[in-house]
Write a protein that holds these residues in place. Structure first.
Motif, PDB file in Angstrom:
ATOM      1  N   LYS A 173       0.659  -1.179  -0.141  1.00 41.28           N
ATOM      2  CA  LYS A 173      -0.091   0.230  -0.254  1.00 41.28           C
ATOM      3  C   LYS A 173       0.675   1.477  -0.045  1.00 41.28           C
ATOM      4  N   LEU A 222       1.601   2.103  -5.419  1.00 40.40           N
ATOM      5  CA  LEU A 222       0.139   2.161  -5.990  1.00 40.40           C
ATOM      6  C   LEU A 222       0.785   3.025  -7.106  1.00 40.40           C
ATOM      7  N   TYR A 279       1.402   0.456 -10.248  1.00 39.96           N
ATOM      8  CA  TYR A 279       0.203  -0.854 -10.376  1.00 39.96           C
ATOM      9  C   TYR A 279      -0.460   0.781 -11.478  1.00 39.96           C
ATOM     10  N   LYS A 280      -0.370   1.724 -10.981  1.00 33.30           N
ATOM     11  CA  LYS A 280      -1.000   2.790 -12.197  1.00 33.30           C
ATOM     12  C   LYS A 280      -0.085   3.000 -13.704  1.00 33.30           C
TER      13      LYS A 280
END
Length: 340
Positions: A42, A47, A50-51
């Motif tokens: 997290k 993140l 992942y984007k």
């Protein structure tokens, strides 16, 4: 309808469907890129990875697929970047201090020195401007890695266990075992702050804090939250000693072998992910202090930051740093302004 014409019609329809669905035509290259980080699932940088994967797959119509591996699944802070350089891993995140050590390039270590940057705009001017480009070009040519961008990790603060007591000045850190990544440039950051730097891998920090092997660590607040360091520490000291970044890297040979439009897709997706990462970090930094204090019972200390800044300045004035980084490089970067 003749059988042959029917087959041609079906083939034509399939091509249209493939085009509309973003599928690749026969002969077009496809890439699967494994992207590794030691970051927690997290953490904003994770993140953002992942984007990036999401955006580049859309931009490329599925020709580029990115698989994200967090928590050091494909390598730690040392082995991950080395694997990218060797070509056994496609992508990872790294930072200047690790680059200095892993690729025998001490000059780049200056980019992660304590109190180097005035603010975020100044940092991006250096990292994504001519100064940074000179370092990144050297690494592409001599280390086999291509630095694609710089992503904000956050402003690093001291995070200490209760037994250390409150820390407000550099002398309060004397004898305190402060965890640092196991490279010389990071150990020097610990010394620049006045602590006794203790090298330790990121994955070992939580347990070391819990057992008392170390007295503290330094990381941005979003990292402290994601790694749950609040469970095993008591103080956050707002030294603001480093505006921290990580650099997404890709194997240079792979990069050069890619068609130009593929590189363009990656660059656009990397930039979009950078802004996404920045927004997550800045929002969390603006809200986490209250959470640490009210929900987790931590004590927030506002130190004599000027005393820490002066301690770092004196530490980095040693001749060994001019030998590593070049004459006056630390002060030169500090004094640069936007537009230069």
């Amino acid at each position: 309808m003749f059988p042959g014409k029917k087959k041609l019609l079906i083939a034509g329809l399939l091509l249209v469907i493939c085009f509309l669905s973003g599928s690749t035509f026969a002969g077009e290259k496809t890439y699967t890129l494994r992207f590794n980080t030691v970051g927690a699932p997290k953490q904003p940088v994770t993140l953002a990875m992942y984007k990036f994967a999401e955006i580049v797959e859309k931009l490329s119509g599925g020709k580029i697929t990115v698989k994200v591996f967090h928590s050091g699944q494909l390598g730690n802070q040392k082995t991950g970047p080395l694997s990218v350089a060797r070509g056994s891993l496609e992508m990872a995140v790294c930072s200047p201090s690790w680059m200095a050590d892993l690729f025998d390039y001490p000059e780049v270590g200056v980019l992660e020195a304590a109190y180097l940057y005035r603010d975020l705009d100044h940092a991006y001017m250096i990292l994504n401007g001519p100064v940074g480009k000179k370092f990144w070009d050297h690494l592409a040519k001599n280390a086999g890695i291509r630095v694609l961008d710089s992503w904000l990790l956050g402003t690093r603060e001291l995070n200490l266990t209760k037994k250390t007591g409150p820390v407000r000045r550099p002398e309060d850190l004397k004898g305190i075992k402060l965890r640092m990544p196991n490279v010389e440039a990071w150990l020097d950051v610990g010394r620049a702050l006045g602590a006794n730097p203790t090298p330790l891998g990121f994955g070992e920090v939580y347990m070391a804090l819990k057992t008392g092997t170390i007295d503290g660590q330094d990381n941005p607040l979003p990292t402290d939250e994601a790694a749950k360091f609040y469970e095993v520490t008591h103080y956050i000291v707002l030294t603001d000693h480093i505006i921290g970044f990580v650099q997404p890297i890709i194997n240079e040979k792979l990069w050069q072998d890619m068609p130009e439009k593929y590189r363009m897709w990656i660059e656009k997706a990397i930039t979009a992910a950078r802004f996404y990462c920045d927004s997550l970090v800045l929002e969390q930094e603006a809200t986490l202090l209250a959470k640490f204090e009210k929900e987790y019972g931590m004590e927030i200390i506002i130190p004599d930051k000027e005393a820490f800044r002066e301690h770092a300045r004196k530490f980095y004035s040693q001749p060994k740093f001019e030998k590593k980084w070049g004459k006056g490089m630390y002060e030169k970067i500090q004094s640069m302004y936007i537009g230069e």
